[in-house]
Each structure stands twice: as C-alpha cells, then as structure tokens.
Design a protein around this motif. Structure first.
Motif, PDB file in Angstrom:
ATOM      1  N   VAL A   1       4.433  -7.198  -4.606  1.00  0.00           N
ATOM      2  CA  VAL A   1       4.781  -8.472  -3.879  1.00  0.00           C
ATOM      3  C   VAL A   1       5.248  -9.636  -4.549  1.00  0.00           C
ATOM      4  O   VAL A   1       5.951 -11.196  -4.858  1.00  0.00           O
ATOM      5  N   GLU A   2       5.217  -9.166  -5.858  1.00  0.00           N
ATOM      6  CA  GLU A   2       5.283 -11.098  -7.217  1.00  0.00           C
ATOM      7  C   GLU A   2       6.431 -10.720  -7.470  1.00  0.00           C
ATOM      8  O   GLU A   2       7.083 -12.217  -7.239  1.00  0.00           O
ATOM      9  N   ALA A   3       7.268  -9.363  -7.509  1.00  0.00           N
ATOM     10  CA  ALA A   3       8.760  -9.447  -7.708  1.00  0.00           C
ATOM     11  C   ALA A   3       9.664 -10.513  -6.489  1.00  0.00           C
ATOM     12  O   ALA A   3       9.737 -10.383  -5.947  1.00  0.00           O
TER      13      ALA A   3
ATOM     14  N   PRO B   1       1.171  -1.787   0.330  1.00  0.00           N
ATOM     15  CA  PRO B   1      -0.095  -0.443  -0.489  1.00  0.00           C
ATOM     16  C   PRO B   1       0.789   1.454   0.195  1.00  0.00           C
ATOM     17  O   PRO B   1       0.412   1.940  -0.111  1.00  0.00           O
ATOM     18  N   ILE B   2       1.940   1.259   0.543  1.00  0.00           N
ATOM     19  CA  ILE B   2       3.003   2.547   0.656  1.00  0.00           C
ATOM     20  C   ILE B   2       3.082   2.614  -0.579  1.00  0.00           C
ATOM     21  O   ILE B   2       3.603   3.802  -1.100  1.00  0.00           O
TER      22      ILE B   2
ATOM     23  N   TYR C   1       5.566   5.294  -4.300  1.00  0.00           N
ATOM     24  CA  TYR C   1       5.570   5.636  -3.421  1.00  0.00           C
ATOM     25  C   TYR C   1       5.551   6.956  -2.362  1.00  0.00           C
ATOM     26  O   TYR C   1       5.810   7.514  -2.858  1.00  0.00           O
ATOM     27  N   ASP C   2       4.780   6.046  -1.310  1.00  0.00           N
ATOM     28  CA  ASP C   2       5.417   7.672  -0.449  1.00  0.00           C
ATOM     29  C   ASP C   2       6.037   7.672   0.576  1.00  0.00           C
ATOM     30  O   ASP C   2       6.105   6.559   1.607  1.00  0.00           O
TER      31      ASP C   2
END
Length: 216
Positions: A80-82, A71-72, A167-168
């Motif tokens: 998540v896939e890498a 989410p960040i 990204y934050d």
C-alpha cells in the motif's frame, strides 16, 4: 527524456550495486502512467525463449486495489505504500502471438519472409505440444529475466523496488480476474524509498563457480 531521469544516467555498475530490496516507501510519491510505460518498455527488451515474450503485466496503482491486495500479500506494508505493485504473469499460450512477432521482424527487415514462415510453423508446433510442466518452466524462466530487467531499469530511473514471492497466488488470480492461462511469477513493489534497503553480502565468485567440471 522522462522527468524521472537525471541529466546524466548512472553507470550500469552503479545501478547493479545500488539496487536493494526496499520495503518502506514514501506513500506520497507517484509514478505516472507515462513513466511506468517507459519503464516497462525497457523491461520487455529482455530475452525470452524463441522470442515468445510470454510476460504479461498487471500494474496495480489504485489505492483501493492495493488495499485489496494487502491481505493477499500477507499484509506486507510495501503493497500500500509503494507507488504501484506490478504483477508479473507468464502466458502459457504466448506462442499464439508468434505470427505477429515474426511478421513484425520480417517487416522490419530482420528476417526474410521464408524464414519467418518457417519459424512460425516450427515454433507454434513445438510450443503448442509442450506438456504443462515444460510450458510452466519456460514462462517462469522468461518471467524471471524480465523481472530482473524491470528492477534494474527502475533503479536506473531513480525508483526502488522489491520482488515479492510471499503472496497467495490462487487468491490473487481470483481477486484480480486472472485466468488459468496465466501463471503468477512474482509481485514487484515500486516507488521511492522512505527507508533505504539494508546492505547485504554475497558468497564469493569462487564459492559459487566451477570451471569445466562441476565440483561444488
């Protein structure tokens, strides 16, 4: 030789032309810690201002922590896939290791001791007195250099990557315990493509280049 490397390394031209930003990865493919260290060892051969080497890396390959990062990074699925996401950080106080760096250069026979001492004194004095704006600019420049070298080294080993600026940064630093000393430069997802990155076009050299007098 790493198991990630073929018997014959690709040409540099093939690496440059073959590197694409990949956003879909095989989630079952994992890069070992040994191979990741080998890759980072090639990346850190990049040049840096006064050889300060202000880059720092946070390798995130835990499934739980990649889910935490998702989410960040605005739910970009490659997180998540890498196999891993490498956070490239810039150390605003990297000059504090200059004595170590120049001492090693002296011990390797690259510079005489008097040169080492003079370089340490001059460089530490200069970098420690820079305004924050200049320090940030330097580490961003050096962070960009090491990031590009990292992505090219990854492609040469058969891995795929994508640089991520979406990204934050504030939430990232809070979630992963990164102090104010360090500046997030970018995130780089790395793994094996499940879907090849799409081809793209570039402006021509003539469209982006001036000679001796800028005339764009």
């Amino acid at each position: 030789m790493s198991t990630s490397q073929s018997l014959q390394s690709p040409s540099f031209e093939a690496v440059m032309r073959g590197r694409r930003s990949v956003r879909s990865y095989d989630p079952t493919f994992k890069i070992s810690k040994e191979e990741m260290k080998e890759l980072l060892g090639e990346a850190i051969l990049a040049p840096s201002s006064s050889n300060v080497q202000p880059w720092r890396f946070l390798v995130i390959d835990s499934p739980e922590l990649k889910e935490k990062l998702l989410p960040i990074a605005f739910n970009q699925q490659q997180v998540v896939e890498a196999s891993a996401v490498i956070a490239v950080l810039g150390d605003r106080e990297g000059y504090k290791l200059l004595d170590t760096i120049y001492t090693r250069a002296f011990e390797a026979g690259y510079i005489p001791e008097e040169t080492k001492n003079a370089m340490v004194e001059r460089s530490v004095g200069m970098y420690s007195s820079f305004p924050d704006e200049i320090a940030r600019k330097i580490v961003h420049t050096d962070g960009g250099l090491v990031s590009m070298q990292l992505m090219l080294a990854a492609k040469a080993k058969g891995y795929d990557t994508v640089p991520m600026g979406g990204y934050d940064a504030a939430k990232f630093k809070e979630a992963f315990g990164v102090s104010e000393r360090y500046i997030p430069i970018m995130l780089i997802a790395i793994g094996k493509a499940a879907k090849e990155g799409h081809p793209s076009v570039r402006l021509t050299v003539d469209e982006v280049t001036s000679w001796n007098e800028f005339n764009q």
